[in-house]
Design an enzyme around this catalytic site. Structure first.
Site, mmCIF file in Angstrom:
data_model
loop_
_atom_site.group_PDB
_atom_site.id
_atom_site.type_symbol
_atom_site.label_atom_id
_atom_site.label_comp_id
_atom_site.label_asym_id
_atom_site.label_seq_id
_atom_site.Cartn_x
_atom_site.Cartn_y
_atom_site.Cartn_z
ATOM 1 N N GLU A 90 -1.388 4.413 7.517
ATOM 2 C CA GLU A 90 -0.824 3.972 8.793
ATOM 3 C C GLU A 90 -0.993 5.092 9.806
ATOM 4 O O GLU A 90 -0.735 6.260 9.496
ATOM 5 C CB GLU A 90 0.677 3.653 8.686
ATOM 6 C CG GLU A 90 1.046 2.417 7.920
ATOM 7 C CD GLU A 90 2.553 2.174 7.936
ATOM 8 O OE1 GLU A 90 3.255 2.810 8.771
ATOM 9 O OE2 GLU A 90 3.036 1.359 7.138
ATOM 10 N N GLU A 106 6.259 4.032 1.203
ATOM 11 C CA GLU A 106 7.044 5.218 1.569
ATOM 12 C C GLU A 106 8.261 5.389 0.654
ATOM 13 O O GLU A 106 9.366 5.691 1.104
ATOM 14 C CB GLU A 106 7.450 5.159 3.041
ATOM 15 C CG GLU A 106 6.253 5.123 3.990
ATOM 16 C CD GLU A 106 6.636 5.242 5.455
ATOM 17 O OE1 GLU A 106 7.831 5.136 5.775
ATOM 18 O OE2 GLU A 106 5.727 5.441 6.286
#
Length: 462
Positions: free
Chosen positions: A264, A117
Site C-alpha cells: 500500500e 498489518e
C-alpha cells in the site's frame, strides 16, 4: 564504519534476488463504502486505469468472478480474525484455500496475503505469534493441491520498525524482532516470496511538516537531499528512505536478499480541518511521480538496492465513505464512487505530463489555525443520528447538559440540532484522547460557528 557493517552494506548492494518481475503498477480495491459500483463495472474502471494487478481485502465472489479471464494478477487476503484458527489447524487452512482459491480457476490469483498489518501496535498481539504458523499452513495447503506459482506473505505497516531517520539504523521492534520477524523472514527467504510493506510518506510528513519538506515527500525535492551518515547513501525522496529502513532491518536479522513489495502507498485527496496536506493536487503529484519512478526503464530501485523493480499496489481504487477515523481515511481513492476520476492518472506511466489537465491549487499545506466544530452531517439518517446522540451524551463530563430541558441549547428541540451540539461537545472534550468527529459518517467538521443566541457550541482550537 565497522567491517561487519561494510560487509552488510555491500551484501545489500550486490546480492538481492535477480528473479524478474513485472513493474506493472497495481491497485488496492477496498469495499468500505455503501455507494460503490458493481464488481463488473469496477473491473472495467481498473482496466481503464491501466492497472496491471489488483489486491482484494474481502473474499467477494462477485469480484473474483469479474476478474476471471482478465489476465490481471490478483492478490487475495486471509482475514485477521481467521489467523489463529488456521495456525492451529491444517484442515482449516486447506478449507480456506479450497473455498477462496481453488474455486476460481479462471482468476489469475498469484498472491495470498495472510492478515493485514497484524503486527501493528493497535492490534491484538495474540495473533502476532500465530501469524507465521498460519502462513506456513497456507503454503502447505497450496503444495497439497499442487499449486506452485502463488507467493504467500503478509502486509506489514512501517510501525514494525523502531523509529529512525537514517535508513541504516533500521531495526525491527524489540517485541517482535526475534519471536516473529526472524521466522517470517526465514519463510519468505526459503519460499522466494516478498516482504510486503505498507509505506505512506504522507504520515511521517504530516506528523512533522516543519522538519520534513513536502516536496521531499512528493518526489519533487530535486534540490533536497538526505545523506545517511552510516552508509553515505544519498536520498532524494521520503519513500526511498522508508523502504531502505526496512531493507537494513531485514539484513540485520541475516536476510539481506528478500525482495520488497509495496503493498500500500498513496496520498489522500482531502482531509479534515485538523489535518494537513490532503488535497487533489498533492495526491495527483505523489501518485503520478510514484508511477514515473516505478515504471522507469531501467528500473530505479532504491539507494540501497539500485536497479531493482519495486512491485506496488497504490491505495486505493475508490474514496470509501464508510472507513472510520479521520477524514483522510475516506479520501485515498483515484476514483469517486460514481466512477469518475478524482484526478487523471495513467498507471502505465505512458501519458505525458503535458496532457494532464491543470490541478486545483492546494489550500491546506500549512496547519489550520483557528476554531473547529463538529456537527451533524446534512441528510444523516434520523434513527442513526438519535443513536449517536445517545452515545455522545452517555460519555459523561456534562457533555450534553446544555441540551437538557431548560438548558441554553435545548431549543430548538430537534434531533439534528441536539446531535450537532452533542458531537461538538464530545469532540472538544475527548479529541486529545482519541475521540473523532465521525460518528459512523453522521458528523462533519466545520469552521463556521454553529452557535446561536445564548447557545454557545464547544469547539476545538488549533
Amino acid at each position: 564504519m565497522g567491517l561487519l557493517f561494510i560487509l552488510l552494506f555491500f551484501s545489500l548492494q550486490l546480492s538481492h534476488s535477480s528473479a524478474k518481475i513485472s513493474p506493472k503498477v497495481g491497485i488496492n480495491y477496498g469495499l468500505l463504502g455503501n455507494n460503490l459500483p458493481s464488481p463488473s463495472k469496477s473491473v472495467q474502471l481498473i482496466k481503464k486505469l491501466n492497472a496491471g494487478r489488483v489486491k482484494l481485502y474481502d473474499m467477494n465472489a462477485g469480484i473474483l468472478k469479474a476478474l476471471a479471464k482478465t489476465n490481471m494478477q490478483v492478490s487475495i487476503m486471509v482475514p485477521n480474525q481467521l489467523i489463529s484458527n488456521i495456525s492451529l489447524s491444517q484442515a482449516s487452512a486447506d478449507e480456506w484455500v479450497k473455498t477462496n482459491f481453488l474455486a476460481y480457476p479462471e482468476t489469475r490469483i498469484r498472491y495470498i496475503l495472510v492478515g493485514n498489518e497484524v503486527l501493528s501496535y493497535n492490534n491484538d498481539n495474540r495473533s502476532w505469534f500465530d501469524l507465521v504458523p498460519a502462513i506456513r499452513r497456507i503454503k502447505i495447503s497450496l503444495r497439497k493441491y499442487n499449486v506452485r506459482k502463488v507467493k504467500v506473505g503478509t502486509p506489514l505497516a512501517m510501525d514494525v520498525l523502531e523509529p529512525t531517520v537514517a535508513p541504516s539504523n533500521g531495526t525491527f521492534r524489540s517485541d517482535i524482532a526475534v519471536p516473529v520477524m526472524k521466522p517470517l523472514l526465514e519463510f519468505l527467504n526459503r519460499t522466494k516470496s516478498f516482504f510486503f510493506i505498507d509505506a505512506y510518506p504522507y504520515f511521517p510528513w504530516s506528523a512533522d511538516p516543519k522538519n520534513i519538506k513536502l516536496e521531499y515527500a512528493l518526489f519533487k525535492g530535486e534540490n533536497i537531499r538526505y545523506t545517511d551518515p552510516g552508509t553515505g547513501l544519498t536520498y532524494t525522496n521520503l519513500l526511498d528512505q522508508m523502504l531502505d529502513s526496512v531493507i537494513f532491518a531485514m539484513a540485520k536479522l541475516g536476510y539481506p536478499n528478500i525482495r520488497l513489495w509495496i503493498c500500500e502507498t498513496g496520498w489522500p485527496n482531502s482531509c479534515d480541518y485538523d489535518q494537513i496536506g490532503g488535497s487533489i493536487y498533492n495526491a495527483a503529484t505523489y501518485n503520478r511521480n510514484l508511477v514515473k519512478k516505478l515504471t522507469a526503464k531501467p528500473p530505479l530501485g532504491t539507494p540501497a538496492r539500485p536497479g531493482v523493480v519495486l512491485p506496488t499496489f497504490i491505495f486505493a481504487l475508490y474514496n470509501e465513505n464508510e472507513k472510520p477515523g479521520p477524514g483522510t481515511e475516506r479520501h485515498w481513492g483515484l476514483l469517486y464512487p460514481n466512477g469518475s476520476s478524482v484526478y487523471e492518472i495513467d498507471l502505465e506511466g505512458k501519458m505525458p505530463e503535458s496532457e494532464y489537465k491543470a490541478l486545483p491549487t492546494p489550500e491546506n499545506d500549512e496547519p489550520y489555525k483557528g476554531r473547529i466544530w463538529c456537527v451533524a452531517a446534512r441528510g444523516a439518517n434520523r434513527t442513526e443520528l438519535v443513536s449517536a446522540l445517545k452515545y455522545a451524551c452517555g460519555q459523561g463530563n456534562g457533555t450534553c447538559d446544555s441540551i437538557q430541558p431548560g438548558g441554553r441549547c435545548y431549543k430548538p428541540d430537534s434531533d439534528f440540532t441536539h446531535a450537532s451540539y452533542a458531537f461538538s461537545s464530545y469532540w472538544a472534550q475527548f479529541r486529545r484522547g482519541g475521540g473523532t468527529c465521525f460518528f459512523n459518517g453522521l458528523a462533519v467538521q466545520t469552521i463556521k460557528d454553529p452557535s446561536y443566541g445564548s447557545c454557545k457550541f464547544p469547539s476545538v482550537t488549533l
